[in-house]
Design a protein around this motif. Structure first.
Motif, PDB file in Angstrom:
ATOM      1  N   UNK A 149      43.641  66.979  42.924  1.00  0.00           N
ATOM      2  CA  UNK A 149      42.641  67.575  42.197  1.00  0.00           C
ATOM      3  C   UNK A 149      42.912  68.980  41.445  1.00  0.00           C
ATOM      4  N   UNK A 150      43.376  69.765  42.383  1.00  0.00           N
ATOM      5  CA  UNK A 150      43.784  71.007  41.986  1.00  0.00           C
ATOM      6  C   UNK A 150      44.788  71.091  40.926  1.00  0.00           C
ATOM      7  N   UNK A 151      45.786  70.413  40.920  1.00  0.00           N
ATOM      8  CA  UNK A 151      46.864  70.387  40.115  1.00  0.00           C
ATOM      9  C   UNK A 151      46.293  69.685  38.611  1.00  0.00           C
ATOM     10  N   UNK A 152      45.419  68.711  38.834  1.00  0.00           N
ATOM     11  CA  UNK A 152      45.058  68.153  37.646  1.00  0.00           C
ATOM     12  C   UNK A 152      44.253  69.259  36.763  1.00  0.00           C
ATOM     13  N   UNK A 153      43.413  70.024  37.646  1.00  0.00           N
ATOM     14  CA  UNK A 153      42.455  71.040  37.025  1.00  0.00           C
ATOM     15  C   UNK A 153      43.470  72.072  36.219  1.00  0.00           C
ATOM     16  N   UNK A 154      44.674  72.285  36.995  1.00  0.00           N
ATOM     17  CA  UNK A 154      45.240  72.999  36.263  1.00  0.00           C
ATOM     18  C   UNK A 154      46.072  72.522  34.813  1.00  0.00           C
ATOM     19  N   UNK A 155      46.365  71.412  35.055  1.00  0.00           N
ATOM     20  CA  UNK A 155      46.853  70.791  33.862  1.00  0.00           C
ATOM     21  C   UNK A 155      45.849  70.601  32.819  1.00  0.00           C
ATOM     22  N   UNK A 156      44.566  70.174  33.107  1.00  0.00           N
ATOM     23  CA  UNK A 156      43.619  70.139  32.198  1.00  0.00           C
ATOM     24  C   UNK A 156      43.287  71.423  31.351  1.00  0.00           C
TER      25      UNK A 156
END
Lengths: 352, 352, 352, 352
Positions: B312-319
């Motif tokens: 989820x952290x990685x996804x937030x960084x990407x978004x």
């Protein structure tokens, strides 16, 4: 009447009619909704503290414009002593409330606006500083709650405002003879829906071509086109669900409440505009705000919260018969060390 | 029918009528209340995973008593390979649920009971082990949810049970020919109100004079005298308040739900009592339970949650367009390192 | 002549003949041995800085006894401003030397002695304070290097002095009409063998029965019965072995040098005894010393070393072409944050 | 005679005549100089352990080339069990020596060379793998100390080898029919001057145009053109200065000794060249080496040192009467936790 009573504040705030949504529902009455009521109760407590003789020296000051007594929350600091007392005010209100005092962010934008509007006028021959002083005198006379917002939603942070949906950031869409029309949004605006006025500062250092985003102004609560969306926390919602069972969180004042402010073609008259297009001053606005904000809100305010948390931790240890257990005493001592270190840092920040 | 379907589980659990209070109100229906519904939905998902051919090797085992296929949640580990698969099960269910699987605490008490009852019988000539095996066979045949509780409320932790209100800790108040009567309380019992059975183990190493507290037994849901008080979290309450706005927390299964279980003169027949007065074995019960509980629940289960959180952290960084920003990538890498280190520790714990 | 030149210091120190052993060998000449020469060079540099007009305000003060200019190293602080300048002196000398300035420990014992001797006299009618003032005036007039020692070897720390070899701790073995005779040892005495005088304070808070250990006095270098054993570091030895290859450590001044001082029936005349038997004041001696010692030596002195270390780290990064590598820049920034945090703490310590 | 005795090792090493400088002076005799003698003593102890029946299973293996018993230091791991025993060997030798075992770096290059030379041959039709096996068989038969070096001095790390002094990195300067001529340097080569042979691997992943730097070979001690410069530590020097006073550091074996190896037009015959120009395999050489090096040298070896350090810390606590003081016991417990965590990580590294 430059410093009003808690009741005068409550009477005035009861008349506000912001277009506010929390949890997907329109809030009809600020004084009845459990979340907004917490914000008002906390702010009311700050008004009360301001007139408490015991805290007068900390919570009050004299206006550098009129010489009249005013709330320190509307003061432009004139000395190191002012900076120290500002720290004391932040710590005291955190200790007394256990949540946000809701008068702090605007408070830290005022000195930034005072200095930077003066600079722009000096360099460019504009009259932003006089407009600002007029607003400040008005706010001090009425003892208003002045909220503030800096952070735009930003979207994709690897892109500039104009490379994506231009309405992520607050910007001018029309300039008229009597004022400007703005669109965009600001988030994390602490208690803005329950404030008399909201200051808006640029959230980034603008570059050439981004003049429409180099914008500072103030907007009164209830202005047409302004919508507030509460970024509420679940602890506050609980207050609504379980009125007799407030076991978690701050039972008196709830958690710190922030909101997203959406500006949909909002008209701002020129006398309330403090910057419009002067991109080279956006950095200065932000930096000046950030320096005192970190010192007061990032620093002394949290020291006040830690005072409460450390005391509560010690109390828990005592209630559980654990106060003399070595590893627990060491952890509480460590909390004290960290808190004193934080205090030392913010105190030193006033000196340098 | 040793492994039942999700629907069979739901049908059975719908008939349970525990005396349960959440937020000060009696819960009438486990399947309708938003908090208890989350517990049931999560448990149902575990039943679903158990019959999923893709996860069969991880989620199922063969009973060492009957040789029949059973849920690994009711298995007594027989080898290192079993311990490894137990870790896999814990991590898998955390990854799939993002909350507690609710079959774990009992699962880790079963091996402790199997070993320690055998030891007591061997030394003292009692028949606890046979009683336990009978119960286990029954639970495996019905594929029951077996919850477990260890921690007594304790009160003043600098005092022993008998130095304060004797009802803080679970203990025997009467011994009869057909069974025992117990009083006291256990807290942090994960999902006990929605389990078929609850195992109770001693929460401290008992000393001479504390024989009445050296107690292990199992009690079915709905037994007279047993009251459950939900130690609910506010995120779960939110599910009730804001059904269309589940922005915070786990929208499918809620947070992990625990409860306080109050035993008010509860009768336990002797065939469900697995220790009664043998103080010298209380330490062994706890230690055996704690070793696998730390490995599975303190270890592999949390590795599964971290898998979700890191993703989820990685996804937030990407978004947010931040995935290639150095200090953010370093923090996510640091999370991966910590998670792999935790995994290494629990894997090694199965070897030593 | 209250502030002497570097050369005057060198001339005086060349005449000292302490009984000193380093690495098992008797040191015949302080000015020739590579380790003791480093101590002298460092101290000489402090004398040079004291007369440097650029640092006068930091390094000099006015004697509160005579009004004459003196080295701040011999000053009794009279105000917060004095405390601030003391911090500046500690940081400056660390930055200039990269090792100990060797005038610091005694410096922090002087205020403790001034205050506590006054207290004893006030309560008991003794004349310790006058003796101390006489000594201080003498030291200020000659601009002496006054070293200090507090820590006894202690032996088994779970035992009191009298429960083990009584000579671990410095204590009185005989009281005569003209003075006292002392035995015992003090360790970690910084640069004592190259100082004109060494102050001795109690290293523990003495209890009833330990009156002989409640002792404060000053002893000149070269007194009969005093032996110094250098607790040298290998980096310093290297200076001896490899004169042309000083690649490691501080090539000018070496590492900080301390020593063990052994008192074997040393006679101290009464006019140099500042406490003898008043156990109830030992705590006060230590606490007063420790407070300023932590602030100056534990704090500002180390900030000065960190200034050097951070600069050297940045220089290494630049020499290796790594100054813009993100994780290295972050680490250096982190060093700066820690150093500024330390500085803030010691500055605040002067205020509270 | 595939595993030699300590004495056979000492006899052979006494004949080595490397061109070695330590502290600016030419070392004439490896067996007499206090630093090089420490390296030899440590290595001799490893030979002794290898023939100790108690450690045979850990320290010996069977050659996969000949089936003969060999030192595990020259073994190419064939299984997970081999990897586990390699960890045991690293930890054991650290526990026994308290310094480097000096046979480790080469040991971890051998498997990398075995695999990568096979790959190059497979893809390119070269015969590096056969050459490597010939060398390996020779080393195993003689039970040689094979050192290894990877790290070039690099200079400005923001630049590639050809952008700066080309001799910072080891590279080919001439290709002849019978071999190659190399220049450049390698640093941090552990104990190379006291090894029979030194393996040289590329220190960076080479790019197109850097073919001359894509180089792997082995060079015997004493080869013309090879100079060793000891990167000695001061603790070792002390051994020379103070033979009767070895109070600091490891009194038996000194500190880990590394050196800078300078190659000044060194001729390497083709049968000792294991890569020459195949840039696409440089990454593979390094990665394979690094994976086992981190596991053994970065991991298990340091666990062995920590075993010593933790034991010494506990001993110091006991000698000072402090073993039951809470904050000290906690710190020692924390050391144990960290060491066990490290051990868990390296053990798991053998599994994945």
């Amino acid at each position: 009447m430059a410093i009003i009573t808690e009741q005068e504040y409550r009477n005035r705030i009861a008349k506000l009619k912001p277009r506010l949504f929390i949890g997907g529902k329109r809030v009809e009455s600020l004084t009845d909704h459990p979340i907004t009521r917490g914000v008002i109760d906390a702010t009311a407590r700050v008004y009360e503290l301001t007139l408490d003789p015991q805290y007068k020296d900390t919570m009050q000051s004299l206006s550098h414009l009129t010489g009249e007594p005013i709330s320190r929350a509307l003061h432009i600091h004139q000395s190191r002593d002012d900076l120290h007392k500002r720290l004391d005010m932040a710590r005291l209100s955190s200790q007394k409330l256990g949540t946000c005092n809701y008068r702090c962010p605007g408070n830290e934008m005022l000195p930034s606006l005072a200095a930077t509007t003066w600079e722009i006028d000096h360099d460019k021959g504009t009259d932003y500083h006089q407009r600002f002083n007029n607003f400040l005198k008005y706010a001090q006379e009425k003892d208003l709650v002045v909220s503030g917002s800096v952070t735009d939603p930003k979207g994709d942070r690897s892109k500039r405002p104009l490379e994506q949906d231009p309405d992520y950031y607050v910007h001018v869409v029309e300039k008229r003879s009597d004022g400007i029309v703005v669109c965009g949004a600001k988030q994390h605006a602490t208690g803005a829906y329950a404030a008399d006025e909201t200051l808006v500062l640029p959230g980034i250092s603008c570059r050439k071509g981004e003049e429409d985003y180099a914008l500072a102004f103030v907007v009164p609560n209830g202005t047409e086109g302004v919508t507030y969306i509460g970024q509420y926390t679940p602890f506050s919602v609980e207050r609504e669900c379980e009125p007799d069972n407030r076991v978690i969180g701050n039972p008196l004042y709830g958690q710190r409440e922030t909101c997203l402010i959406v500006f949909d073609h909002v008209f701002i008259p020129w006398e309330r505009v403090f910057m419009c297009g002067e991109i080279e001053y956006t950095q200065s606005f932000i930096t000046r705000f950030a320096k005192t904000h970190r010192m007061n809100c990032g620093g002394a305010c949290k020291v006040g919260f830690m005072d409460l948390i450390i005391g509560a931790s010690q109390l828990m240890a005592e209630y559980n018969g654990l106060a003399r257990v070595s590893h627990i005493a060491q952890k509480i001592t460590r909390m004290l060390q960290l808190n004193d270190t934080s205090l030392a840092c913010v105190e030193m920040a006033t000196e340098k």
